[in-house]
Design an enzyme around this catalytic site. Structure first.
Site, PDB file in Angstrom:
ATOM      1  N   HIS A  88       0.820  -1.223   0.000  1.00 38.69           N
ATOM      2  CA  HIS A  88       0.000   0.000   0.000  1.00 38.69           C
ATOM      3  C   HIS A  88       0.852   1.270   0.000  1.00 38.69           C
ATOM      4  O   HIS A  88       0.322   2.374  -0.027  1.00 38.69           O
ATOM      5  CB  HIS A  88      -1.018  -0.012   1.154  1.00 38.69           C
ATOM      6  CG  HIS A  88      -0.455   0.212   2.516  1.00 38.69           C
ATOM      7  ND1 HIS A  88      -0.163  -0.819   3.391  1.00 38.69           N
ATOM      8  CD2 HIS A  88      -0.149   1.350   3.170  1.00 38.69           C
ATOM      9  CE1 HIS A  88       0.305  -0.303   4.522  1.00 38.69           C
ATOM     10  NE2 HIS A  88       0.314   1.007   4.411  1.00 38.69           N
ATOM     11  N   ASP A 137       0.313  -7.753   1.565  1.00 38.20           N
ATOM     12  CA  ASP A 137       0.652  -6.314   1.556  1.00 38.20           C
ATOM     13  C   ASP A 137       2.171  -6.137   1.533  1.00 38.20           C
ATOM     14  O   ASP A 137       2.779  -5.692   2.493  1.00 38.20           O
ATOM     15  CB  ASP A 137       0.043  -5.654   2.804  1.00 38.20           C
ATOM     16  CG  ASP A 137       0.226  -4.142   2.808  1.00 38.20           C
ATOM     17  OD1 ASP A 137       0.510  -3.575   1.740  1.00 38.20           O
ATOM     18  OD2 ASP A 137       0.078  -3.545   3.888  1.00 38.20           O
ATOM     19  N   GLY A 233       2.422   5.645   8.981  1.00 31.72           N
ATOM     20  CA  GLY A 233       3.742   6.161   8.594  1.00 31.72           C
ATOM     21  C   GLY A 233       4.845   5.155   8.834  1.00 31.72           C
ATOM     22  O   GLY A 233       5.938   5.280   8.286  1.00 31.72           O
ATOM     23  N   SER A 235       4.413   1.960   8.079  1.00 28.25           N
ATOM     24  CA  SER A 235       4.164   0.882   7.117  1.00 28.25           C
ATOM     25  C   SER A 235       5.418   0.533   6.319  1.00 28.25           C
ATOM     26  O   SER A 235       6.135   1.415   5.852  1.00 28.25           O
ATOM     27  CB  SER A 235       3.070   1.284   6.136  1.00 28.25           C
ATOM     28  OG  SER A 235       1.856   1.456   6.815  1.00 28.25           O
ATOM     29  N   GLY A 236       5.628  -0.783   6.148  1.00 26.44           N
ATOM     30  CA  GLY A 236       6.773  -1.250   5.363  1.00 26.44           C
ATOM     31  C   GLY A 236       8.046  -1.396   6.160  1.00 26.44           C
ATOM     32  O   GLY A 236       9.018  -1.987   5.685  1.00 26.44           O
TER      33      GLY A 236
END
Length: 286
Positions: A88, A137, A233, A235-236
């Site tokens: 995402h 994801d 923020g 994410s990943g």
């Protein structure tokens, strides 16, 4: 986190011997933290120290031909050419992603070593990604040119096949919001959260009144009472654990959650062991 490694001096009659830590081979080894030997999205955490997490990547989005850039997500350095992040986090219309390695304090270049920026040549989004459920994801970012490893830029190790981390306390890092709807820090944050069994995680979501399905490819981490969590923020970014040999391994990548640090709503991560074949097929990592 290991304590600062001090030089030990043993004194006997007229003989002094000094033992220094073995130098870290950061050019050839994953999961090592050279600067920690030298110096000895996050809620409820604390500021990290420079170089503590040398595989942490800041993923930025560049629009209007580079005139406007914003901090978008976290990422994790897997090799000199590849960064893993959340699907995402893929760029918006007419936008490009930029990966920043070795970053720490976003307020300026105040660190002892400069960060390294690379344009992203290719975004490989997992073909099974479902934005509605956050299934798969995951995305890989291929850098425009290889990055040179340094004391503050080192790739993380991948876990062993089928390794189970349930019950262990892992570390998650990022520049995400300090609380749900709150502000963002300038310094990289770190927080410790326990890895939860998927069936327990499923029960927690149901207790909180959410009919969310916890897939086997997901991994949950957090506390029943909330308090500590990744947030928007982050994410990943990496969820990681230290191996017995002192090297760090990637347990999962920050994916999603409902609010941040809310009771019975732990953070949900993509389980690295599940995606290892996919990661290796694209990156060529052994």
């Amino acid at each position: 986190m290991p304590a600062t490694v001090a030089t030990t001096i043993t004194t006997t009659t007229a003989i002094t011997t000094t033992t220094t830590p073995k130098p870290v081979d950061y050019k050839n080894e994953c999961g090592v933290r050279p600067l920690m030997q030298k110096y000895g999205r996050i809620v409820g955490g604390k500021g990290a120290t420079f170089g503590a997490w040398p595989w942490q990547v800041l993923v930025r989005e560049s629009t209007w031909l580079g005139l406007f850039t914003k901090n978008k997500c976290g990422g994790v350095l897997l090799s000199n050419r590849y960064v893993v992040t959340a699907a995402h986090c893929q760029p918006g219309f007419l936008a490009n992603l930029v990966a920043v390695m070795g970053e720490f304090d976003l307020s300026g270049e105040l660190e002892s070593k400069r960060s390294i920026t690379r344009n992203v040549r290719r975004v490989v989004v997992h073909r099974g990604y479902d934005a509605a459920t956050f299934a798969n994801d995951l995305a890989l970012l291929e850098l425009e040119s290889p990055v040179q490893f340094d004391e503050h830029v080192v790739p993380i190790c991948l876990p062993r096949d089928n390794e189970d981390f349930t019950g262990r306390v892992a570390t998650v890092t990022g520049w995400g919001r300090l609380k749900y709807g709150g502000g963002v820090p300038s310094v990289l944050q770190e927080v410790q959260v326990p890895v939860i069994d998927n069936s327990v995680c499923q029960e927690m979501f149901l207790t909180a009144g959410h009919q969310k399905q916890i897939l086997s490819s997901f991994l949950c981490a957090g506390y029943a009472n909330g308090q500590k969590d990744s947030c928007e923020g982050d994410s990943g970014g990496p969820l990681m654990l230290e191996r017995p040999d002192g090297r760090w391994t990637l347990v999962g990548t920050v994916s999603h959650g409902i609010k941040c640090a809310a009771p019975y709503l732990p953070g949900v991560y993509m389980r690295t062991t599940y995606y290892k074949p996919w990661l290796k097929s694209i990156t060529g990592i052994k």
